[in-house]
Design a protein around this motif. Structure first.
Motif, short mmCIF file in Angstrom:
data_model
loop_
_atom_site.label_atom_id
_atom_site.label_comp_id
_atom_site.label_asym_id
_atom_site.label_seq_id
_atom_site.Cartn_x
_atom_site.Cartn_y
_atom_site.Cartn_z
N LYS A 192 -5.22 -0.38 11.50
CA LYS A 192 -4.87 1.02 11.41
C LYS A 192 -3.43 1.23 11.82
O LYS A 192 -2.97 0.68 12.82
CB LYS A 192 -5.81 1.86 12.29
N GLY A 193 -2.71 2.03 11.04
CA GLY A 193 -1.31 2.28 11.35
C GLY A 193 -0.37 1.34 10.62
O GLY A 193 0.84 1.43 10.76
N MET A 213 1.04 9.06 0.51
CA MET A 213 1.47 7.68 0.74
C MET A 213 2.96 7.49 0.48
O MET A 213 3.55 6.48 0.90
CB MET A 213 0.65 6.73 -0.14
N GLN A 214 3.56 8.45 -0.22
CA GLN A 214 5.00 8.36 -0.51
C GLN A 214 5.86 8.93 0.61
O GLN A 214 7.07 8.73 0.62
CB GLN A 214 5.32 9.09 -1.81
N ARG A 215 5.21 9.65 1.54
CA ARG A 215 5.98 10.23 2.65
C ARG A 215 6.05 9.21 3.79
O ARG A 215 5.01 8.75 4.26
CB ARG A 215 5.31 11.52 3.14
N PRO A 216 7.27 8.87 4.23
CA PRO A 216 7.41 7.87 5.31
C PRO A 216 6.66 8.31 6.57
O PRO A 216 6.72 9.47 6.98
CB PRO A 216 8.93 7.82 5.55
N SER A 217 5.94 7.37 7.15
CA SER A 217 5.20 7.64 8.38
C SER A 217 4.90 6.30 9.04
O SER A 217 5.28 5.23 8.53
CB SER A 217 3.89 8.39 8.08
N ARG A 218 4.22 6.37 10.18
CA ARG A 218 3.86 5.13 10.87
C ARG A 218 2.95 4.27 10.01
O ARG A 218 3.02 3.03 10.04
CB ARG A 218 3.16 5.49 12.18
N SER A 219 2.08 4.92 9.22
CA SER A 219 1.16 4.17 8.38
C SER A 219 1.78 3.73 7.06
O SER A 219 1.40 2.70 6.49
CB SER A 219 -0.09 5.02 8.07
N TRP A 220 2.73 4.50 6.59
CA TRP A 220 3.29 4.26 5.26
C TRP A 220 4.80 4.06 5.38
O TRP A 220 5.59 5.00 5.32
CB TRP A 220 2.96 5.41 4.31
N ASP A 221 5.18 2.81 5.57
CA ASP A 221 6.59 2.45 5.73
C ASP A 221 7.33 2.62 4.40
O ASP A 221 6.86 2.19 3.34
CB ASP A 221 6.69 0.99 6.20
N ARG A 222 8.55 3.25 4.47
CA ARG A 222 9.30 3.54 3.25
C ARG A 222 9.66 2.25 2.50
O ARG A 222 9.54 2.17 1.27
CB ARG A 222 10.60 4.31 3.60
N VAL A 246 6.31 -2.04 -3.18
CA VAL A 246 5.09 -1.89 -3.97
C VAL A 246 5.42 -1.34 -5.35
O VAL A 246 4.92 -1.82 -6.38
CB VAL A 246 4.07 -0.99 -3.25
N GLN A 247 6.29 -0.32 -5.39
CA GLN A 247 6.63 0.32 -6.66
C GLN A 247 7.52 -0.56 -7.53
O GLN A 247 7.59 -0.35 -8.75
CB GLN A 247 7.30 1.67 -6.38
N GLN A 248 8.18 -1.54 -6.92
CA GLN A 248 8.95 -2.49 -7.72
C GLN A 248 8.04 -3.55 -8.34
O GLN A 248 8.31 -4.05 -9.44
CB GLN A 248 9.99 -3.18 -6.83
N LYS A 249 6.98 -3.91 -7.66
CA LYS A 249 6.10 -4.98 -8.12
C LYS A 249 4.98 -4.48 -9.02
O LYS A 249 4.35 -5.28 -9.74
CB LYS A 249 5.46 -5.68 -6.90
#
Length: 572
Positions: free
Chosen positions: A408-409, A437-446, A452-455
């Protein structure tokens, strides 16, 4: 009114009092008690309520899809027993909950018959005296208590209250039938028929089961006919009468009842099939009927239990001049029987099956009546246009579902490692996610999400939308080679399909296309549970039969399939 009740009770007790001798504290056999009650307590006995129940991709892309895996383990999420093992593992990891005392303690039955005074003393210390007799009889049922203990309870209740309730008699009857006390069943049949105008389906079903095991088995057929006047008998009712006919050597009656059961659209139970295969062992003939049972199992994805599988094996081996040989054989991961080396049917759908399933899922799941409770017309149309513009995908990932399998996180790292593993295999990937999931946060690193979007191709739905319909649409639209990654077993979506045949087709497709992470440790190679190459279903090619079966005592969820097989081949 109260004086009338007291008068009737006194009349009733007049017959009961001589049955008990206070000095010896003995009791008279139950039949005598009930027979003397037959006149007076008929008015006092109570009866419970009556209850009468990218499409141009070649399909051989599937063979190029090489998910790295460990062959022997772990087993598929669809393998029988996986859910049980998972639950046991989670239970061990969970903290122990405090054991609070239960408010209603179970009434423990005695191990020997009691006198009236002893029953009275036991009732006084019961937490629920008003229901003491029924609860005590229920405990006797659960424990399989000796029938004489139950008789002493009934004798006490009759003396104490002047009445024996229908509910209590029904529980006593259940105990008699379950314990095989045939003479007591006959007595109860006479008593209840004389005392009550009609019997509910529960009592009738018990009498059918009880009579079917005795020389009076044909009376069970009469009771079955009586049930038909009110409702459709249950598969259990038919099964008990069929078993009775087989037990007493009347195979023709057994098969006539089975034909009637099938005509009514009822689902036979395993004991019924077992009785018919046992009938085939003792009476030659009905080969077509017995093989039709196996084909019915195939068409409805039913698996015999081990006891039935043994009778199937014995029946095949008993057929004169056909020289069938049966063996209990495992199947290797390639789908080859290790006993006869035959290759089992593929898990992959034919073109016709795939087209049929795609049309049904698109119509009933993707565009069903409640689809816009899960998304909006604009969002769904936007997604369809997105899919049309992209090449056919090799794998579709439920991004949020997969990301939450890790720590988690740190969800974005989990998702990135799964995507990276699939990209290394040269696959065209679609990741379905939510906009948060597109907003930077502790769980979702920019940075992770950028990689991910490149691959992979990505589509992010509104946060309130459900992504499963999008996942199914993209996977089916891409072609029969496309797989999907999710821990969701899609049971709700399978339930939306209109008929059993389509639901079974969906389950077959799902088992051949769903990838589930077997284990995940950050920084280590991502591994998936293997997708079996063969279909787990009863199958035949004329010269052999392969029958998957459930082991005795095995627990299997409805979305799991057996791992054991019976191989039947003709000797050359």
């Amino acid at each position: 009114m109260s004086s009338l009740l007291i008068l009737k009770t006194r009349i009733c007790l007049k017959y009961i009092s001589p049955l008990f001798n206070p000095s010896t504290a003995g009791f008279t056999p139950l039949n005598n008690v009930i027979s003397k009650l037959s006149v007076s307590s008929r008015l006092l006995c109570t009866k419970g309520g009556s209850r009468h129940a990218g499409n141009n991709r070649k399909e051989d892309r599937q063979r190029e899809f090489n998910i790295r895996e460990r062959l022997p383990f772990p087993k598929s999420v669809f393998a029988a027993g996986t859910a049980k093992r998972t639950a046991e593992y989670q239970k061990k990891r969970a903290e122990e909950e405090p054991n609070f005392p239960r408010k209603n303690k179970r009434v423990e039955p005695p191990d020997h018959p009691l006198t009236a005074s002893e029953w009275k003393s036991l009732k006084l210390i019961s937490p629920n005296p008003d229901r003491f007799d029924v609860r005590m009889m229920s405990s006797m049922l659960a424990d399989g208590t000796d029938i004489n203990v139950a008789k002493s309870l009934l004798a006490y209740v009759a003396m104490d209250t002047g009445t024996l309730s229908y509910e209590l008699l029904l529980r006593y009857l259940t105990l008699c039938v379950g314990s095989g006390h045939h003479s007591e069943v006959f007595d109860m049949y006479d008593i209840m028929r004389s005392r009550f105008r009609t019997l509910d389906t529960g009592a009738s079903s018990l009498f059918i089961k009880g009579f079917s095991r005795t020389e009076r088995w044909k009376e069970a057929l009469t009771i079955l006919e009586n049930i038909k006047r009110a409702i459709t008998p249950s598969p259990r009712n038919y099964g008990d009468t069929i078993a009775g006919a087989v037990l007493h050597g009347d195979g023709d009656t057994a098969w006539a009842l089975y034909a009637e059961l099938m005509e009514k659209g009822l689902i036979p139970n395993q004991e019924t099939w077992q009785a018919l295969f046992q009938c085939g062992l003792s009476h030659q003939g009905h080969e077509d009927g017995l093989q039709s049972i196996l084909l019915h199992m195939r068409d409805n994805q039913i698996y015999p239990e081990e006891t039935l599988a043994k009778d199937i094996k014995a029946w095949f081996e008993s057929l004169p001049e056909q020289k069938w040989i049966g063996s209990w054989s495992p199947v290797d991961p390639r789908g080859v029987c290790r006993s006869c080396q035959a290759e089992l049917e593929s898990i992959q759908l034919s073109r016709e099956e795939y087209a049929q399933l795609k049309d049904r899922v698109m119509g009933d799941v993707i565009q069903g009546r409640d689809i816009f409770n899960k998304t909006t017309p604009e969002e769904l149309e936007s997604f369809k246009n997105f899919v049309k513009r992209k090449p056919a995908f090799d794998v579709v990932i439920d991004g949020l579902n997969v990301a939450n399998i890790g720590i988690k996180g740190n969800q974005s790292q989990t998702l990135l490692e799964v995507v990276s593993e699939l990209e290394r295999q040269g696959l065209v990937i679609l990741v379905l996610g939510r906009k948060h999931m597109q907003r930077p946060s502790r769980s979702w690193d920019r940075h992770d999400m950028s990689l991910v979007q490149q691959k992979a191709h990505c589509f992010f739905t509104d946060n309130i939308s459900e992504d499963d319909p999008f996942l199914l649409y993209a996977t089916l639209h891409s072609g029969n080679h496309c797989n999907f990654v999710s821990r969701d077993l899609m049971r709700d979506h399978k339930a939306c399909l209109p008929d059993g045949a389509t639901r079974r087709l969906f389950f077959k497709w799902q088992r051949g296309h769903q990838l589930v992470l077997s284990s995940y440790t950050p920084g280590k190679r991502v591994r998936f549970q293997r997708i079996l190459s063969y279909d787990t279903i009863v199958q035949t090619n004329g010269g052999s039969w392969h029958i998957p079966y459930d082991e005795n005592g095995a627990e299997r969820c409805t979305y799991e399939v057996p791992q054991k097989w019976l191989c039947l081949t003709k000797a050359k």
